[in-house]
Write an enzyme that holds these catalytic residues in place. Sequence first.
Site, PDB file in Angstrom:
ATOM      1  N   ASP A 179       0.816  -1.218   0.000  1.00 26.60           N
ATOM      2  CA  ASP A 179       0.000   0.000   0.000  1.00 26.60           C
ATOM      3  C   ASP A 179       0.852   1.271   0.000  1.00 26.60           C
ATOM      4  O   ASP A 179       0.654   2.174   0.839  1.00 26.60           O
ATOM      5  CB  ASP A 179      -0.916   0.033   1.247  1.00 26.60           C
ATOM      6  CG  ASP A 179      -1.728  -1.243   1.426  1.00 26.60           C
ATOM      7  OD1 ASP A 179      -2.121  -1.834   0.423  1.00 26.60           O
ATOM      8  OD2 ASP A 179      -1.959  -1.627   2.596  1.00 26.60           O
ATOM      9  N   GLU A 201     -11.317   0.411  -3.562  1.00 31.19           N
ATOM     10  CA  GLU A 201     -10.490   0.925  -2.465  1.00 31.19           C
ATOM     11  C   GLU A 201      -9.251   1.604  -3.063  1.00 31.19           C
ATOM     12  O   GLU A 201      -9.095   1.696  -4.270  1.00 31.19           O
ATOM     13  CB  GLU A 201     -10.070  -0.199  -1.502  1.00 31.19           C
ATOM     14  CG  GLU A 201      -9.206  -1.270  -2.133  1.00 31.19           C
ATOM     15  CD  GLU A 201      -8.896  -2.435  -1.197  1.00 31.19           C
ATOM     16  OE1 GLU A 201      -9.342  -2.442  -0.036  1.00 31.19           O
ATOM     17  OE2 GLU A 201      -8.206  -3.376  -1.653  1.00 31.19           O
TER      18      GLU A 201
HETATM   19  O1  FUB Z   1      -3.342  -3.472   3.479  1.00 26.59           O
HETATM   20  C1  FUB Z   1      -4.659  -3.641   3.938  1.00 26.59           C
HETATM   21  C2  FUB Z   1      -5.625  -3.277   2.866  1.00 26.59           C
HETATM   22  O2  FUB Z   1      -5.389  -4.073   1.717  1.00 26.59           O
HETATM   23  C3  FUB Z   1      -5.517  -1.870   2.348  1.00 26.59           C
HETATM   24  O3  FUB Z   1      -6.030  -0.911   3.214  1.00 26.59           O
HETATM   25  C4  FUB Z   1      -6.231  -2.021   1.071  1.00 26.59           C
HETATM   26  O4  FUB Z   1      -6.098  -0.942   0.192  1.00 26.59           O
HETATM   27  C5  FUB Z   1      -5.627  -3.299   0.547  1.00 26.59           C
HETATM   28  O5  FUB Z   1      -4.408  -3.081  -0.094  1.00 26.59           O
END
Ligand code: FUB
Length: 338
Positions: free
Chosen positions: A30, A237
Amino acid sequence: MSDAMEADQLQALAARAISRPLVTHIYTADPSAHVFEGAVYVYPSHDIDAGIPFNDDGDHFGMQDYHVLRMDSPEGEAVDCGVALHVDDVPWASRQMWAPDAACRDGRYYLYFPARDAAGTFRIGVATGERPEGPFSAEPEPIPGSYSIDPAVFGDADGAFYMYFGGLWGGQLQQYRDNVHDPDGREPDDDAPALGPKVARLTEDMTHFAETPREVAILDADGAPLRAGDHERRYFEAPWLHKYGGRYYLSYSTGNTHLLCYAIGDDPYGPFTFQGTILRPVVGWTTHHSIVEFGGRWWLYYHDSLLSGGVTHLRSVKVAPLQHDAAGRIATLDPYGG
Ligand code: FUB
């Protein structure tokens, strides 16, 4: 791509991979990259195996702290600057320090991060520090009015800072409509408009929302909102905002179709019109990125799970050059050169 991959498949992908992990002594994911003090600072999640069984809420992503990485250039080595913030030092947070971001205003640095509170609800917190690499000191409470995950903070040329946030399923975005929480909330029906990320301008002290978060609209070429059933294009996301040629580029993950996509608009609040794919699926379920200009070139920071043999919650941050063509369109990258 699935978690369990055969050794020969992994080897073939590794041979064709367009870039290598920035660091291999810890797992990182991320990545939010920014240029501070003439260097690239990368704010990633710090993946660990917390021994928590897999489930649809992503509880196996049991991260506990953040390490900041510094690079003199995206083509150079990454230096691990050590622990910048630990969940034990965040009064309101109980677990799952997910994807962070950072910003600098008037010489002070701000680390934004999602975590679950004592009730298990994701909120977004802020911690402040004197240096880009931290250490950061957390505010005692999450940002009032914040929810869900994946904060990304964009500073515009006029000095305003905006936070984009939100992630579906494990990130709980489907539980909110008009900023009101319903723990039984679901994604809209397939033919209804998809949920978008949220955006709110930040206060001058960078620790609060200056306004009620607004929904960000992502439209198709005819001006109609993308539909919730359009899993190849709808927002899931990992929002990121960059500006190119005077226009605003919103990029994001489509989640269960594993694409990084982008949309363009003329205002930080949107609407944004869908354009296409930036990165095809990586090894591992999640895909998450940032885009930064350094040395007159553009760079995509992203992650995959190749180093861990495909373990979806043990990822590694990588970086690759990104091209905008003469019309401002972004060329699609295949992480394994396909
Ligand atoms: O790393 C945890 C979660 O997985 C992140 O917040 C999302 O964007 C995904 O990458």
